[in-house]
Design a protein around this motif. Structure first.
Motif, PDB file in Angstrom:
ATOM      1  N   ARG A 559       0.842  -1.188   0.000  1.00 23.81           N
ATOM      2  CA  ARG A 559       0.000   0.000   0.000  1.00 23.81           C
ATOM      3  C   ARG A 559       0.881   1.243   0.000  1.00 23.81           C
ATOM      4  N   ASP A 567      -6.808   2.659   0.597  1.00 23.26           N
ATOM      5  CA  ASP A 567      -8.011   2.018   1.113  1.00 23.26           C
ATOM      6  C   ASP A 567      -8.359   2.618   2.466  1.00 23.26           C
ATOM      7  N   GLY A 572      -5.374  -0.962   4.044  1.00 27.21           N
ATOM      8  CA  GLY A 572      -4.352  -1.854   3.518  1.00 27.21           C
ATOM      9  C   GLY A 572      -4.382  -3.247   4.100  1.00 27.21           C
TER      10      GLY A 572
END
Length: 815
Positions: A559, A567, A572
RNA sequence: GCCGGAGUGGUGGAAUGGCAGACACGCGGGACUCAAAAUCCCGUACGAGCGAUCGUGUGUGGGUUCGAGUCCCACCUCCGGUACCA
């Protein structure tokens, strides 16, 4: 027509394959649901019922969600790299490259016969170059990001595996794979991943992720965050002229409040400062002790009942609080791997230090008042009121922690510090059967990563792949592999001959599944956006700390590298929901190959059918606790399915069409409600019981009721998918039952019109009365008092109090 | 030592603080059968009683409550994890 499971199961498995029923359109799925099961490790013995237990629980979840209208993706793959496979290959004398395909084929056959809703078109295998090229690519990405580094560290060495193993693979000082072999310490140069960079975030997320509590706790303990202080103890000038110049010795402590009681220090025998600090007259003794420690294996070193040992190295440090000189010792009860590898010893308030001080007659200074109710002997380790602590006397120790740290901080002798138990992830394995680490060692350029375009670094076929026990990987013996041109300067260079830890293979496989056939990416960004994070992951709790921690770490790192989409909701985290299932017990012991009590499913599948066997396993006990595998009960499930089969195919067609009697109808709606809730919460055993109860009640009604029959078959389908297909067809539907919506219950029909109310007198059960639902207290009370059994208990007594629980119970208190 | 989980009939196991033992296995009895298997029906916690019924009962000991398998306290046993982590 009898229930012929063999032909039914074959027919529907062929149908599912032919119509690609379990191959969702990953790019257009509107309601994606990713149901993940743990990567199997295909062994030669094949699938055992423990695997089937695990996978069936996942499959039931997947099928349930499919009925609820989700586009379900339930992939599978094989994790065949690693020491288990390699050791087994050596044992049977077959090369793993030839052994594994056979094992995988056998596994695949066994899995297929269980009727899992698996998308076989996206199977992955970690040993395939098109998979491990991406494992190597991940290594390069982490290296680019500074998360992979080379470090010299004392590592766990298993003489039998002839390789380095992770801390987590050491069980009670013994090798995980060789319970009779003690693990030794060996200092080697290794590749590490900086999982500790993520320690705090990994811990923070455990506060909210929807995971089994048991796993969250295990991870919290494993990360092992503790707050305290880093304190600096200057070396006494003159006591060790060489050592003093290198600055103070740092220690980590959670009890800075007791620093006034630190009457000596202890360094780990391996501590790098020892060499310079030791005085000439003590050198021989210290060296002898250090040598003895090196030879000691970890089981000896960890034996708590063992008496403490140690050596004074001749030097002194200055206690930064009291400014008094204190002796510096080395002892193996201080570990190099935690904190700074050195401690301040406070024998009055730490049990280990106390024991040590007693043995070596070191001074013990109590800096906390011992309450009257505390034992007068031994170390007092609780909080308390300060004494013998100069300006801090009288303070509560908890409050003093920060004050003392700050006070020392003013002189540069201390600062607050958070310490984690979690260590970096050692990746290198000096073995053959894994993905070669994609790094090159050049005398001129140093460490040079293999260019991405050169991936994969193929694992060469090597007939003799046994480790030498020297610490060198078998790959070092392959000249053609080992010698390579430096990608940077073109000069002669050497490949890294280690392979990566098997846990790396399995730490990202779920990212590969949706992109299993993609040659351009490890995972396709668009598909990943749609399918990540995984909706449901169910697996064994034995992976609580290893697999699941590494996996989380990688995803958080991906990520941050932009390899996974941002997210905000799951930050993540790879798995929205994780549930740990239980273990199957056999003969009072957990089922495992080493105990030789594994049960192979094939026999049962042949005799009773996959549907019966699936359902039987789920009926053994609560899914999250596991169960006791004894095959005596399997006939019960078989009989149940036979009854259902007969009911649908033979009895129903002859019954008159019509509504169910009220009571049976209520039961049906109650069952829909119960089974729905139970499937959400993995209460599979009680869901099956509810289906049986329901069947026992609606069948004698002897009416053909469309809703009842269809609801029942759909509810059965996650458990017994083949039979459900057959029955669905017999009810006149086109395939497949998987597309049938989950039945919806009518809340008004989940309650009976009349209820049975328990009647107690003075808290003791005396009778039960049937009465209309939601009756008022007075009505129930009068009815109860009129009962013969109640009268005999209340005769001549005064009614003092009435406790009425609507629709449940009435308790009459008399005197 | 520390952190989890679990102790309920002959067995596997059910029970939002409200009729303990659902659902199954096994066992006993019956029906069907020449007979057996399969199937179906009835029974099955323990003790006392011919019986209606009564008493006891969820690892142990206390407690809270009208009422505890369930909540609290102190223990015991088994299983899993972890451990000189400062």
């Amino acid at each position: 027509m009898a229930y012929e499971h063999a032909s039914i199961e074959r027919r529907w498995q062929e149908y599912w394959d032919a119509h690609q029923c379990h191959t969702p359109d990953l790019d257009r799925a509107r309601r994606p649901f990713y149901a993940l099961m743990m990567f199997p490790y295909p062994s030669a013995e094949g699938l055992h019922v423990g695997n089937v237990f695990a996978f069936t629980g996942v499959d039931i979840q997947a099928r349930f969600q499919r009925h609820r209208g989700y586009d379900v993706f339930e992939p599978i793959g094989f994790d065949a790299f690693g020491i288990h496979s390699e050791n087994y290959a050596m044992k049977v004398g077959t090369h793993p490259m030839r052994l594994i395909p056979n094992n995988v084929a056998n596994f695949r056959r066994q899995l297929r016969q269980m009727g899992l809703m698996v998308d076989w078109s996206r199977e992955v295998s970690t040993t395939e170059p098109n998979y491990y090229r991406w494992t190597q690519w991940i290594f390069l990405k982490l290296y680019e990001r500074g998360l992979a580094y080379r470090g010299k560290a004392p590592v766990n060495w298993c003489p039998k595996c002839a390789t380095v193993i992770a801390d987590e693979q050491v069980i009670d000082g013994m090798c995980e794979r060789h319970p009779d072999t003690r693990v030794e310490k060996k200092v080697m140069e290794q590749w590490f991943f900086r999982i500790t960079d993520y320690a705090q975030e990994l811990l923070d997320h455990l506060g909210w992720i929807d995971w089994s509590d048991i796993v969250r706790r295990a991870q919290i303990n494993w990360i092992g965050r503790s707050e305290g202080a880093l304190l600096r103890f200057p070396v006494e000038p003159g006591s060790s002229s060489a050592g003093a110049a290198d600055g103070p010795i740092e220690v980590f402590t959670t009890r800075p409040d007791t620093v006034f009681g630190a009457t000596y220090m202890v360094l780990a025998p391996e501590h790098p400062r020892v060499d310079a600090l030791v005085t000439p007259e003590k050198r021989a003794e210290v060296e002898a002790y250090r040598e003895a420690t090196r030879r000691k294996d970890s089981i000896e070193r960890m034996d708590l009942s063992r008496e403490k040992t140690g050596v004074w190295i001749g030097a002194h440090a200055i206690n930064p609080a009291t400014s008094q000189p204190i002796p510096i010792w080395i002892s193996d009860y201080v570990l190099m791997g935690y904190g700074t590898g050195a401690i301040m010893a406070v024998p009055a308030h730490d049990e280990r230090d106390h024991e040590f001080a007693r043995k070596f007659a070191l001074p013990i200074v109590e800096v906390l008042e011992r309450p009257a109710d505390a034992p007068p002997e031994g170390a007092f380790t609780s909080a308390g009121k300060m004494q013998n602590s100069g300006p801090f006397d009288g303070l509560e120790s908890e409050a003093a922690k920060a004050k003392i740290t700050a006070w020392l901080g003013e002189r540069g002798l201390g600062e607050p510090r958070v310490q984690f138990r979690l260590r970096d992830w050692c990746i290198s394995r000096q073995r053959y059967w894994g993905p070669p680490i994609p790094m090159i060692h050049c005398d001129v350029c140093g460490i040079v990563p293999v260019p991405e375009s050169d991936l994969p670094v193929l694992l060469p076929e090597l007939e003799d792949f046994r480790p030498e026990g020297s610490g060198q990987s078998p790959l070092a013996r392959v000249e053609a592999f080992h010698r390579v041109a430096c990608p940077k300067c073109g000069g002669a260079a050497r490949r890294d001959t280690d392979v990566s830890d098997n846990f790396l293979d399995s730490a990202w496989y779920f990212l590969r599944y949706p992109s299993a056939n993609d040659d351009q990416h490890a995972w396709d960004p668009e598909r990943t956006k749609r399918w990540f994070p995984v909706d449901s992951y169910i697996g064994g709790r034995e992976h609580s700390v290893l697999h699941l921690m590494y996996t989380r770490f990688l995803c958080l790192a991906f990520r941050d590298m932009g390899l996974l989409p941002p997210d905000p909701e799951f930050k993540g985290e790879p798995f929205k929901r994780f549930r740990a299932h239980g273990l199957l017990i056999k003969d009072g012991d957990k089922m495992s190959k080493s105990r030789g009590n594994v049960v192979i499913p094939d026999r049962y599948v042949e005799e009773y059918g996959a549907d019966t066997f699936r359902m039987f396993l789920m009926f053994l006990g609560p899914y999250e606790l596991g169960g006791d595998f004894r095959d005596s009960g399997i006939v019960g499930i078989r009989r149940f399915l036979e009854r259902v089969h007969r009911w649908c195919t033979e009895e129903l067609p002859g019954y008159p069409e019509g509504p169910l009697p009220r009571e049976a109808e209520v039961k049906l709606h109650q069952t829909i409600k119960k089974v729905t809730v139970d499937l959400e919460t993995l209460g599979y055993n009680t869901a099956i019981a509810a289906l049986m109860e329901c069947h026992n009640q609606i069948r004698p009604a002897a009416v053909r009721n469309r809703f009842a029959a269809e609801s029942f078959v759909v509810m059965l389908s996650p458990f017994a998918p083949h039979l459900a297909e057959e029955l669905w067809a017999s009810l006149g539907h086109a395939p497949t039952v998987e597309d049938a919506p989950w039945p919806v219950f009518d809340p008004a029909l989940t309650v009976e019109e009349t209820v049975e109310i328990a009647v107690q007198v003075n808290g003791k059960m005396r009778d039960a009365i049937a009465i209309s639902r939601d009756a008022e207290e007075a009505e129930v009370r009068d009815a109860a008092l009129a009962r013969e059994k109640v009268r005999s208990q209340t005769a001549g007594k005064e009614l003092r109090k009435v406790i009425y629980v609507k629709n449940r119970l009435i308790n009459l208190i008399v005197s």
